[in-house]
Design a protein around this motif. Sequence first.
Motif, PDB file in Angstrom:
ATOM      1  N   ILE A 125      44.809  25.708 -29.029  1.00 30.68           N
ATOM      2  CA  ILE A 125      44.587  24.891 -27.917  1.00 30.68           C
ATOM      3  C   ILE A 125      44.725  25.640 -26.385  1.00 30.68           C
ATOM      4  CG2 ILE A 125      45.289  22.796 -27.523  1.00 30.68           C
ATOM      5  CD1 ILE A 125      45.134  22.221 -29.714  1.00 30.68           C
ATOM      6  N   PRO A 126      45.742  26.355 -26.421  1.00 30.40           N
ATOM      7  CA  PRO A 126      46.310  27.167 -24.860  1.00 30.40           C
ATOM      8  C   PRO A 126      45.197  28.106 -24.871  1.00 30.40           C
ATOM      9  CG  PRO A 126      47.706  27.109 -26.748  1.00 30.40           C
ATOM     10  CD  PRO A 126      46.533  26.633 -27.746  1.00 30.40           C
ATOM     11  N   THR A 127      44.749  28.962 -25.406  1.00 28.17           N
ATOM     12  CA  THR A 127      43.152  29.810 -24.875  1.00 28.17           C
ATOM     13  C   THR A 127      42.189  27.739 -24.438  1.00 28.17           C
ATOM     14  OG1 THR A 127      43.541  31.569 -26.366  1.00 28.17           O
ATOM     15  CG2 THR A 127      41.891  31.041 -25.316  1.00 28.17           C
ATOM     16  N   TYR A 128      42.287  27.456 -25.170  1.00 23.17           N
ATOM     17  CA  TYR A 128      40.955  27.011 -24.418  1.00 23.17           C
ATOM     18  C   TYR A 128      41.763  25.863 -22.878  1.00 23.17           C
ATOM     19  CZ  TYR A 128      37.837  22.936 -23.946  1.00 23.17           C
ATOM     20  OH  TYR A 128      36.815  21.850 -22.932  1.00 23.17           O
ATOM     21  N   GLU A 133      41.268  25.576 -17.169  1.00 22.51           N
ATOM     22  CA  GLU A 133      41.794  25.703 -15.756  1.00 22.51           C
ATOM     23  C   GLU A 133      41.628  26.710 -14.964  1.00 22.51           C
ATOM     24  OE1 GLU A 133      43.939  24.067 -13.870  1.00 22.51           O
ATOM     25  OE2 GLU A 133      44.156  22.770 -16.266  1.00 22.51           O
ATOM     26  N   LEU A 134      41.199  27.741 -15.472  1.00 21.99           N
ATOM     27  CA  LEU A 134      40.637  28.643 -14.386  1.00 21.99           C
ATOM     28  C   LEU A 134      39.274  28.452 -14.214  1.00 21.99           C
ATOM     29  CD1 LEU A 134      41.085  32.347 -16.343  1.00 21.99           C
ATOM     30  CD2 LEU A 134      42.133  30.653 -14.361  1.00 21.99           C
ATOM     31  N   GLY A 135      38.293  27.307 -15.221  1.00 25.83           N
ATOM     32  CA  GLY A 135      37.231  26.975 -14.345  1.00 25.83           C
ATOM     33  C   GLY A 135      35.771  27.177 -14.798  1.00 25.83           C
ATOM     34  N   MET A 136      36.200  28.131 -15.675  1.00 25.11           N
ATOM     35  CA  MET A 136      35.013  29.242 -16.845  1.00 25.11           C
ATOM     36  C   MET A 136      34.207  28.538 -17.799  1.00 25.11           C
ATOM     37  SD  MET A 136      36.888  32.506 -17.678  1.00 25.11           S
ATOM     38  CE  MET A 136      37.884  32.539 -18.328  1.00 25.11           C
ATOM     39  N   THR A 137      34.570  27.043 -18.378  1.00 26.04           N
ATOM     40  CA  THR A 137      33.949  26.331 -19.447  1.00 26.04           C
ATOM     41  C   THR A 137      32.639  26.356 -19.060  1.00 26.04           C
ATOM     42  OG1 THR A 137      35.171  24.620 -18.190  1.00 26.04           O
ATOM     43  CG2 THR A 137      36.560  25.208 -20.291  1.00 26.04           C
ATOM     44  N   ASN A 138      31.887  26.333 -19.547  1.00 26.50           N
ATOM     45  CA  ASN A 138      29.967  25.893 -19.501  1.00 26.50           C
ATOM     46  C   ASN A 138      29.389  26.656 -18.200  1.00 26.50           C
ATOM     47  OD1 ASN A 138      29.815  23.178 -20.347  1.00 26.50           O
ATOM     48  ND2 ASN A 138      30.316  21.961 -18.941  1.00 26.50           N
ATOM     49  N   THR A 139      29.933  27.838 -18.335  1.00 27.90           N
ATOM     50  CA  THR A 139      30.019  29.284 -18.081  1.00 27.90           C
ATOM     51  C   THR A 139      29.417  30.673 -18.702  1.00 27.90           C
ATOM     52  OG1 THR A 139      31.909  30.011 -17.168  1.00 27.90           O
ATOM     53  CG2 THR A 139      30.551  28.436 -15.798  1.00 27.90           C
ATOM     54  N   PHE A 140      28.952  31.456 -18.285  1.00 28.21           N
ATOM     55  CA  PHE A 140      29.230  32.934 -19.493  1.00 28.21           C
ATOM     56  C   PHE A 140      29.941  33.618 -19.551  1.00 28.21           C
ATOM     57  CE2 PHE A 140      27.214  33.820 -15.479  1.00 28.21           C
ATOM     58  CZ  PHE A 140      28.457  35.164 -14.816  1.00 28.21           C
ATOM     59  N   PHE A 212      31.786  31.556 -32.231  1.00 23.38           N
ATOM     60  CA  PHE A 212      32.024  30.363 -32.197  1.00 23.38           C
ATOM     61  C   PHE A 212      32.994  30.087 -30.342  1.00 23.38           C
ATOM     62  CE2 PHE A 212      36.649  28.421 -32.397  1.00 23.38           C
ATOM     63  CZ  PHE A 212      36.704  27.267 -32.776  1.00 23.38           C
ATOM     64  N   ASN A 213      32.965  31.205 -29.524  1.00 22.01           N
ATOM     65  CA  ASN A 213      33.668  31.048 -28.562  1.00 22.01           C
ATOM     66  C   ASN A 213      32.333  29.939 -27.950  1.00 22.01           C
ATOM     67  OD1 ASN A 213      36.169  32.266 -28.509  1.00 22.01           O
ATOM     68  ND2 ASN A 213      34.690  33.287 -27.218  1.00 22.01           N
ATOM     69  N   ALA A 214      31.030  29.975 -28.066  1.00 21.90           N
ATOM     70  CA  ALA A 214      29.971  28.854 -27.520  1.00 21.90           C
ATOM     71  C   ALA A 214      29.756  27.665 -27.904  1.00 21.90           C
ATOM     72  CB  ALA A 214      28.526  29.843 -27.330  1.00 21.90           C
ATOM     73  N   TYR A 217      33.838  26.321 -25.669  1.00 24.27           N
ATOM     74  CA  TYR A 217      32.842  26.378 -24.305  1.00 24.27           C
ATOM     75  C   TYR A 217      32.079  25.565 -24.009  1.00 24.27           C
ATOM     76  CZ  TYR A 217      37.352  28.907 -25.754  1.00 24.27           C
ATOM     77  OH  TYR A 217      38.446  29.651 -25.049  1.00 24.27           O
ATOM     78  N   LEU A 218      31.088  25.498 -24.461  1.00 25.46           N
ATOM     79  CA  LEU A 218      29.929  25.434 -23.821  1.00 25.46           C
ATOM     80  C   LEU A 218      29.021  24.434 -24.496  1.00 25.46           C
ATOM     81  CD1 LEU A 218      27.574  28.881 -24.239  1.00 25.46           C
ATOM     82  CD2 LEU A 218      29.445  27.711 -22.011  1.00 25.46           C
ATOM     83  N   ASN A 219      28.987  23.193 -23.557  1.00 20.70           N
ATOM     84  CA  ASN A 219      28.184  21.899 -23.289  1.00 20.70           C
ATOM     85  C   ASN A 219      26.648  21.687 -23.281  1.00 20.70           C
ATOM     86  OD1 ASN A 219      30.784  21.084 -24.050  1.00 20.70           O
ATOM     87  ND2 ASN A 219      31.107  20.695 -22.322  1.00 20.70           N
ATOM     88  N   ARG A 220      25.835  22.735 -22.524  1.00 20.77           N
ATOM     89  CA  ARG A 220      24.490  22.693 -22.003  1.00 20.77           C
ATOM     90  C   ARG A 220      24.252  24.031 -23.558  1.00 20.77           C
ATOM     91  NH1 ARG A 220      25.640  23.897 -16.075  1.00 20.77           N
ATOM     92  NH2 ARG A 220      26.460  26.166 -17.105  1.00 20.77           N
TER      93      ARG A 220
END
Length: 294
Positions: A125-128, A133-140, A212-214, A217-220
Motif C-alpha cells: 500500500i505505501p509503495t502504491y 503520487e509520482l504520477g506513474m500509474t498507467n505508465t510503463f 503483478f506490478n502490471a 498499476y495498469l488499467n488500460r
Amino acid sequence: METRSYGDKWFDAINVALLVLVSLIVLYPLVYVLSASISDPAAVLNGDMWLLPIEITFTGYTKVLENKELLNSYGNTIFYTVLGTAINLVMTVMAAYPLSKRDLSGRNLMMAIMVFTMFFSGGLIPTYMVVKELGMTNTFWALVIPNAVSVYNIIIMRTFFQSSIPNEIQEAASIDGCSDMRILWKIVLPLSMPILAVMTLFYSVGHWNAYFNALIYLNRREDYPLQLILREILIQGQMEEMVNAGDSSHAKTLLDQEAVKYAVVVVANLPILMLYPFLQKYFVKGVMIGAIKG
C-alpha cells in the motif's frame, strides 16, 4: 596412463545417472508443453497426449497470430524487458562500483542501509501510494522504476569487482590519468562480462515473467504485458470449464482455449530461451586469465 579405482568408476556412474534423471525431470515439462501446443486439443484434454504430439495441428499458433491483443502485449513485454533490464544494469553497476572501492568513506554504512531494505520494506500500500503520487500509474514507468535495482544483485556485483578485478590495474590506470568513470568504462566493464551476462539474464527473466506490478498499476488493456494476458487466458479457461461443464455448445471454445494456452506459453518463453545461448560463453570462462603477469 592414470588408472581409476573401482569406487571412482561407481561414483562417476552414479553421478551420471543422477544428472540424467534430473535432466529428464527438467526437460519433461518443456517437451510436454511444446507437444501439447501442436497436438489435437481434445487429445490433450483427455490425457491421451503425455509426451509426443498427437494429430499435429497449429491451430493454437494461428489463433495467437490472429489475436491483435496478444501481439500488442507481446510487444509491450519486449519493451518493458529491454528498458527495465537496461535501467537495472546501469543502476546496479553505478551502485556496486563505488561500494567496491576500499577508500570510499562510509561504504559500510551505506551497504548496511541497503541490506536493511532486504529484510524490511514499506509494503504494497505505501509503495502504491508513492507510485501514484509520482504520477506513474498507467505508465510503463510503474513497471521499471520501482524495481530499478536489486540489493542482492548489487552485493553480487560488488563482490565480483572486489575479488575478480585486481586493484593494481585500476591504480595503474589512475596513475596514467584516468578518471573513475573512464576506469569503469574502459577497464572494469570490459573485464566484467561474465557478471554482466548473469545480471542481464537475471533481470530480463524477472521482467519477462512479471505480471503483478502490471496488475496493480495498469488499467488500460493496451498497456498490459504478455504475462498478464496469459494469466487472464488461464483463469478464464478454468472458469468456463467449471461453469459450462457438460455443455456441448462450449466444447469448441474450450478446445480453442486449450490450444491457445499452450501456444502462448511456448511463444512467451522463446525470447528467454533464445537469449541464453548468447550469454552462455560468459558463464563458462572469464576474461581475466592472463590479465596479470608478475
